[in-house]
Design an enzyme around this catalytic site. Sequence first.
Site, PDB file in Angstrom:
ATOM      1  N   ARG A 268       0.843  -1.198   0.276  1.00 31.41           N
ATOM      2  CA  ARG A 268       0.069   0.067   0.022  1.00 31.41           C
ATOM      3  C   ARG A 268       0.864   1.295  -0.103  1.00 31.41           C
ATOM      4  O   ARG A 268       0.883   2.092   0.887  1.00 31.41           O
ATOM      5  CB  ARG A 268      -0.785  -0.041   1.184  1.00 31.41           C
ATOM      6  CG  ARG A 268      -2.163  -0.370   0.908  1.00 31.41           C
ATOM      7  CD  ARG A 268      -2.801  -1.543   0.267  1.00 31.41           C
ATOM      8  NE  ARG A 268      -4.035  -1.631  -0.372  1.00 31.41           N
ATOM      9  CZ  ARG A 268      -5.239  -1.457   0.437  1.00 31.41           C
ATOM     10  NH1 ARG A 268      -5.235  -1.684   1.726  1.00 31.41           N
ATOM     11  NH2 ARG A 268      -6.416  -1.235  -0.252  1.00 31.41           N
TER      12      ARG A 268
ATOM     13  N   GLN B 198       0.335   2.486  -6.096  1.00 32.85           N
ATOM     14  CA  GLN B 198      -1.199   2.771  -6.192  1.00 32.85           C
ATOM     15  C   GLN B 198      -1.796   2.233  -7.341  1.00 32.85           C
ATOM     16  O   GLN B 198      -2.878   1.795  -7.393  1.00 32.85           O
ATOM     17  CB  GLN B 198      -1.312   4.085  -5.736  1.00 32.85           C
ATOM     18  CG  GLN B 198      -2.448   4.505  -4.942  1.00 32.85           C
ATOM     19  CD  GLN B 198      -2.258   5.918  -4.473  1.00 32.85           C
ATOM     20  OE1 GLN B 198      -1.309   6.581  -4.688  1.00 32.85           O
ATOM     21  NE2 GLN B 198      -3.050   6.405  -3.666  1.00 32.85           N
TER      22      GLN B 198
ATOM     23  N   ASP C 275      -2.875  -1.583  -7.387  1.00 35.18           N
ATOM     24  CA  ASP C 275      -3.406  -2.073  -5.951  1.00 35.18           C
ATOM     25  C   ASP C 275      -4.984  -2.555  -6.364  1.00 35.18           C
ATOM     26  O   ASP C 275      -6.050  -1.774  -6.224  1.00 35.18           O
ATOM     27  CB  ASP C 275      -3.495  -0.816  -5.148  1.00 35.18           C
ATOM     28  CG  ASP C 275      -4.032  -1.046  -3.663  1.00 35.18           C
ATOM     29  OD1 ASP C 275      -4.571  -2.239  -3.499  1.00 35.18           O
ATOM     30  OD2 ASP C 275      -4.190  -0.197  -2.774  1.00 35.18           O
TER      31      ASP C 275
ATOM     32  N   SER D 134      -7.620  -1.855  -3.541  1.00 35.13           N
ATOM     33  CA  SER D 134      -8.346  -0.710  -3.423  1.00 35.13           C
ATOM     34  C   SER D 134      -9.267  -0.583  -4.512  1.00 35.13           C
ATOM     35  O   SER D 134     -10.540  -0.045  -4.396  1.00 35.13           O
ATOM     36  CB  SER D 134      -7.324   0.624  -3.780  1.00 35.13           C
ATOM     37  OG  SER D 134      -6.524   0.676  -2.516  1.00 35.13           O
TER      38      SER D 134
ATOM     39  N   TYR E 163      -2.904   0.531   8.056  1.00 36.21           N
ATOM     40  CA  TYR E 163      -4.154  -0.170   8.308  1.00 36.21           C
ATOM     41  C   TYR E 163      -4.341  -0.312   9.825  1.00 36.21           C
ATOM     42  O   TYR E 163      -3.630  -0.138  10.384  1.00 36.21           O
ATOM     43  CB  TYR E 163      -3.495  -1.890   8.190  1.00 36.21           C
ATOM     44  CG  TYR E 163      -3.468  -2.353   6.446  1.00 36.21           C
ATOM     45  CD1 TYR E 163      -4.967  -2.239   5.704  1.00 36.21           C
ATOM     46  CD2 TYR E 163      -2.384  -2.481   5.885  1.00 36.21           C
ATOM     47  CE1 TYR E 163      -4.824  -2.667   4.555  1.00 36.21           C
ATOM     48  CE2 TYR E 163      -2.357  -2.823   4.321  1.00 36.21           C
ATOM     49  CZ  TYR E 163      -3.677  -2.726   3.803  1.00 36.21           C
ATOM     50  OH  TYR E 163      -3.596  -3.104   2.385  1.00 36.21           O
TER      51      TYR E 163
HETATM   52  P1  NAD Z   1      -9.454  -2.929   5.173  1.00 28.04           P
HETATM   53  O1  NAD Z   1     -10.221  -3.105   4.331  1.00 28.04           O
HETATM   54  O2  NAD Z   1      -8.298  -3.771   5.921  1.00 28.04           O
HETATM   55  O3  NAD Z   1     -10.482  -2.258   6.653  1.00 28.04           O
HETATM   56  C1  NAD Z   1     -11.541  -1.400   6.367  1.00 28.04           C
HETATM   57  C2  NAD Z   1     -11.364  -0.330   7.539  1.00 28.04           C
HETATM   58  O4  NAD Z   1     -11.988  -0.949   8.453  1.00 28.04           O
HETATM   59  C3  NAD Z   1     -10.058   0.388   7.813  1.00 28.04           C
HETATM   60  O5  NAD Z   1     -10.346   1.811   7.605  1.00 28.04           O
HETATM   61  C4  NAD Z   1      -9.775   0.076   9.234  1.00 28.04           C
HETATM   62  O6  NAD Z   1      -9.395   1.199  10.085  1.00 28.04           O
HETATM   63  C5  NAD Z   1     -11.147  -0.326   9.751  1.00 28.04           C
HETATM   64  N1  NAD Z   1     -11.478  -1.100  10.947  1.00 28.04           N
HETATM   65  C6  NAD Z   1     -10.782  -2.016  11.529  1.00 28.04           C
HETATM   66  N2  NAD Z   1     -11.079  -2.383  12.724  1.00 28.04           N
HETATM   67  C7  NAD Z   1     -12.158  -1.410  13.217  1.00 28.04           C
HETATM   68  C8  NAD Z   1     -13.093  -1.485  14.054  1.00 28.04           C
HETATM   69  N3  NAD Z   1     -12.828  -2.182  15.266  1.00 28.04           N
HETATM   70  N4  NAD Z   1     -13.913  -0.328  14.176  1.00 28.04           N
HETATM   71  C9  NAD Z   1     -14.038   0.417  13.171  1.00 28.04           C
HETATM   72  N5  NAD Z   1     -13.330   0.280  11.863  1.00 28.04           N
HETATM   73  C10 NAD Z   1     -12.461  -0.644  11.982  1.00 28.04           C
HETATM   74  O7  NAD Z   1      -8.489  -1.571   4.776  1.00 28.04           O
HETATM   75  P2  NAD Z   1      -8.741  -0.774   3.474  1.00 28.04           P
HETATM   76  O8  NAD Z   1     -10.040  -0.052   3.128  1.00 28.04           O
HETATM   77  O9  NAD Z   1      -8.205  -1.677   2.658  1.00 28.04           O
HETATM   78  O10 NAD Z   1      -7.348   0.087   3.874  1.00 28.04           O
HETATM   79  C11 NAD Z   1      -7.254   0.927   4.977  1.00 28.04           C
HETATM   80  C12 NAD Z   1      -6.165   1.989   4.689  1.00 28.04           C
HETATM   81  O11 NAD Z   1      -5.090   1.654   3.898  1.00 28.04           O
HETATM   82  C13 NAD Z   1      -6.635   3.380   3.738  1.00 28.04           C
HETATM   83  O12 NAD Z   1      -7.314   4.210   4.579  1.00 28.04           O
HETATM   84  C14 NAD Z   1      -5.406   3.911   3.797  1.00 28.04           C
HETATM   85  O13 NAD Z   1      -4.811   4.389   4.826  1.00 28.04           O
HETATM   86  C15 NAD Z   1      -4.344   2.619   3.307  1.00 28.04           C
HETATM   87  N6  NAD Z   1      -4.207   2.600   1.924  1.00 28.04           N
HETATM   88  C16 NAD Z   1      -3.038   3.088   1.250  1.00 28.04           C
HETATM   89  C17 NAD Z   1      -3.133   2.839  -0.254  1.00 28.04           C
HETATM   90  C18 NAD Z   1      -1.782   3.307  -0.700  1.00 28.04           C
HETATM   91  O14 NAD Z   1      -1.274   4.152  -0.102  1.00 28.04           O
HETATM   92  N7  NAD Z   1      -1.500   2.856  -2.000  1.00 28.04           N
HETATM   93  C19 NAD Z   1      -4.061   2.277  -0.747  1.00 28.04           C
HETATM   94  C20 NAD Z   1      -5.256   1.535  -0.067  1.00 28.04           C
HETATM   95  C21 NAD Z   1      -5.362   1.952   1.310  1.00 28.04           C
END
Ligand code: NAD
Length: 389
Positions: free
Chosen positions: A128, A133, A136, A139, A235
């Site tokens: 990530r 990006q 990915d 995403s 994460y």
């Molecule tokens: P994910 O599918 O693993 O999780 C979904 C969401 O659930 C996350 O935001 C997490 O914080 C939340 N969560 C976990 N436990 C929880 C709880 N007990 N209560 C409430 N919420 C909870 O995550 P995702 O959507 O794949 O990605 C998360 C983060 O990764 C993004 O927001 C970002 O910061 C990062 N990301 C970075 C890139 C990049 O830089 N290329 C790309 C994608 C995501």
Amino acid sequence: MIAAVPKDDFPGEARVAVVPAVLPSLVKAGLSIRVQTGAGLAAGFDDADYVSKGATLVADRDELFSGAELLLTVRSLASRRGEPSPDLARLRRGQLVVGMLDPLGDSAGAQRLAAAGVTAVALELIPRTTRAQSMDVLSSMATLVGYRSVLLAAEALPRIFPMLMTAAGTIRPAKVLVVGAGVAGLQAIATAKRLGAVVEAYDVRPAVKEQVQSLGARFVELPLETAAAQDAGGYAKAQDEEFYRKQRELMAKVIAQSDVVITTAAVPGKKAPVLVTQAMVAGMARGSVIVDVAAEQGGNCELTKPGERTSFQGVTVLGPLNVASALPFDASQMYAKNLSTFLIHALKQGLLEAAPQDDIVRETRVAHAGEVVQPRVREQLGLPALVTA
Ligand code: NAD
């Protein structure tokens, strides 16, 4: 190099790994592409469009596999509820396999790919990082999942989302709560707002508060200690049961006041935390809807039955699986673009080498030369770390 695109035969899968639009860039990168006849039909892509962009059609699946050096898949080679993919028997040593292989959800599948002697690349493990990006796939798919989760909720809800002021009276807007404001959650917020709902959202990572607010939703503040809730990769980190108990207690009131709850909370490589209990569902008004898109990781709601629509005291609970596949045209376009960007990068950066230096190539490589080589997958399997020369 001969690359093959089989018709994805994972149960219920409608996506295709390569769409005609990305063929010219793959051909330019030196690949000769063979596509199984009908591979793109379920996603809306005709055989003739593949041919006009430079691919060759192959009708027979065995012939397609045996003639290829590289296999480009969505989920064809992932295990099915722990059972091996039938395509595993079609692989031969030295082939390269790229796709969503679910290495953390089913590490035994990674072991089987290693035993088949292929180099297996799992696109779920794309780092990530900003550099990666455009590759990915998680995403891309999560964006579609977030959008579709709201449509599923709207369809199941016996009321409308927007506020309406009519001669027949005023209808109040639906209240939507999104739990987990990652990629899917943020898209769910945006979609629910577009439909006119009043939207609230919660996430354990305090960093997302601003993103939630910028979409016009209210961030639900819970008095929980969340300063250490995020890891270096952005994460959520797994919390202890006491934390989740407290979170459930604090969320109960907000949930009871919501017409729709969309849960997307996940912790990579772990079972999803249970955040909505049966008692909390019982506290919701009749007709309310829960769409649990964490169903694939076990679900955030205690009552979720993965892949099913159930009802408890008048509340509908949906546990949809493989949600992105329900939008196969756009899902395939996004997946194919991510995959081709990865492939063109990886071919230049050591995809075929024994010990690639590039982090994107290294981290996505699950199996090579008969071994599971990915550290996180090895850890899950209880295997010792590999000693690198
Ligand atoms: P994910 O599918 O693993 O999780 C979904 C969401 O659930 C996350 O935001 C997490 O914080 C939340 N969560 C976990 N436990 C929880 C709880 N007990 N209560 C409430 N919420 C909870 O995550 P995702 O959507 O794949 O990605 C998360 C983060 O990764 C993004 O927001 C970002 O910061 C990062 N990301 C970075 C890139 C990049 O830089 N290329 C790309 C994608 C995501």
